[in-house]
Design an enzyme around this catalytic site. Sequence first.
Site, PDB file in Angstrom:
ATOM      1  N   ARG A 242      55.182  78.370  91.615  1.00  0.00           N
ATOM      2  CA  ARG A 242      54.494  79.626  91.359  1.00  0.00           C
ATOM      3  C   ARG A 242      54.013  80.185  92.690  1.00  0.00           C
ATOM      4  O   ARG A 242      53.653  79.438  93.606  1.00  0.00           O
ATOM      5  CB  ARG A 242      53.295  79.415  90.414  1.00  0.00           C
ATOM      6  N   GLU A 271      54.045  89.215  92.708  1.00  0.00           N
ATOM      7  CA  GLU A 271      55.370  89.717  92.321  1.00  0.00           C
ATOM      8  C   GLU A 271      55.253  91.056  91.600  1.00  0.00           C
ATOM      9  O   GLU A 271      54.362  91.233  90.784  1.00  0.00           O
ATOM     10  CB  GLU A 271      56.069  88.690  91.422  1.00  0.00           C
ATOM     11  N   HIS A 289      62.927  85.492  92.141  1.00  0.00           N
ATOM     12  CA  HIS A 289      62.520  84.679  90.995  1.00  0.00           C
ATOM     13  C   HIS A 289      63.715  84.377  90.079  1.00  0.00           C
ATOM     14  O   HIS A 289      63.734  84.732  88.904  1.00  0.00           O
ATOM     15  CB  HIS A 289      61.407  85.374  90.205  1.00  0.00           C
TER      16      HIS A 289
END
Length: 323
Positions: A242, A271, A289
């Site tokens: 993460r 993000e 991602h």
Amino acid sequence: MSKPRILVTRRWPVAVETVLSERFDTTLNKDDVALEAGQLREALLTYDAVLPTVSDKLPSQLFEGEAIRTKILGNFGVGFNHIDVAAAKERGVVVTNTPGVLTDCTADIAMLLLLSVARRGGEGEREVRAGAWTGWRPTHLVGTKVTGKTVGIIGFGRIGRAFAQRCHFGFGMDVVFYNRSAIDPMEASRYGAMQLQTVEDVLEVSDFVSLHCPGGAENRHLMNADRFTAMKPGAFLINTARGDVVDEAALVTALERGTIRGAGLDVYEAEPHVPERLREMDNVVLLPHLGSATEETRTAMGMKVVDNITAFFAGHQPPDRVV
């Protein structure tokens, strides 16, 4: 008897959307644009189930005020630190996730990042596309050998173990790891790995450090300025966990100063924002991602959500309940 009303916050694989539409009164996000906070709040007031993704932030404020209608959040993904689960629990909202099915693909992406940053694959690809390659020469884009090096893993859950297996048995790497709880040495040996006592112990000896721990408050900025300094000189950081596990400002400084040699990142603190200073660096490989981004895995993740909310509305315990 009417079907439960559910909202799918982003586009999902067609096969999954089809099943959801057959079983429930389903609203799809056909434009595939991330919902704003006000829209998510309205969804909690309007739908029996909301099916969020990592791009949907559900802080405690969204659960406050008048009684909400939503009874279950069927999260698309393993990580759920974008949801205030304590607030959800307080309002009687069940939260589920999708563990297990994305292990291999996320471990593959971590391996891709490690190889790419070590062998300067991103730089080479950009050079060829730009028409700037002038031909082979002995000193051109010389990188770092991977085979036989030491990789340190932070977090030895499913994905950490799958990554260790790839590193050790695929590339002959020595594997050390830190995990919050003790792992049976015989279990660790199945992956060619050895547990060390502290994060710093791992950083000190590792040529590559790969993060596979949960996000959220407990691990926020686990990799900070002090820990970048503690890394072995010339080492690389890999993050598919993460974004908030890494202090991005400290990472940028460590890269600019040469404290570490490079980084491979698939996740970011805010993000989809990626700091410009990171984007300008050649010794950083940046992916959007993609950890679970295969057709097989994304479909399997969606079907896990289907199973969870189907069980819930049938009066059964969802198999992947978080709270």
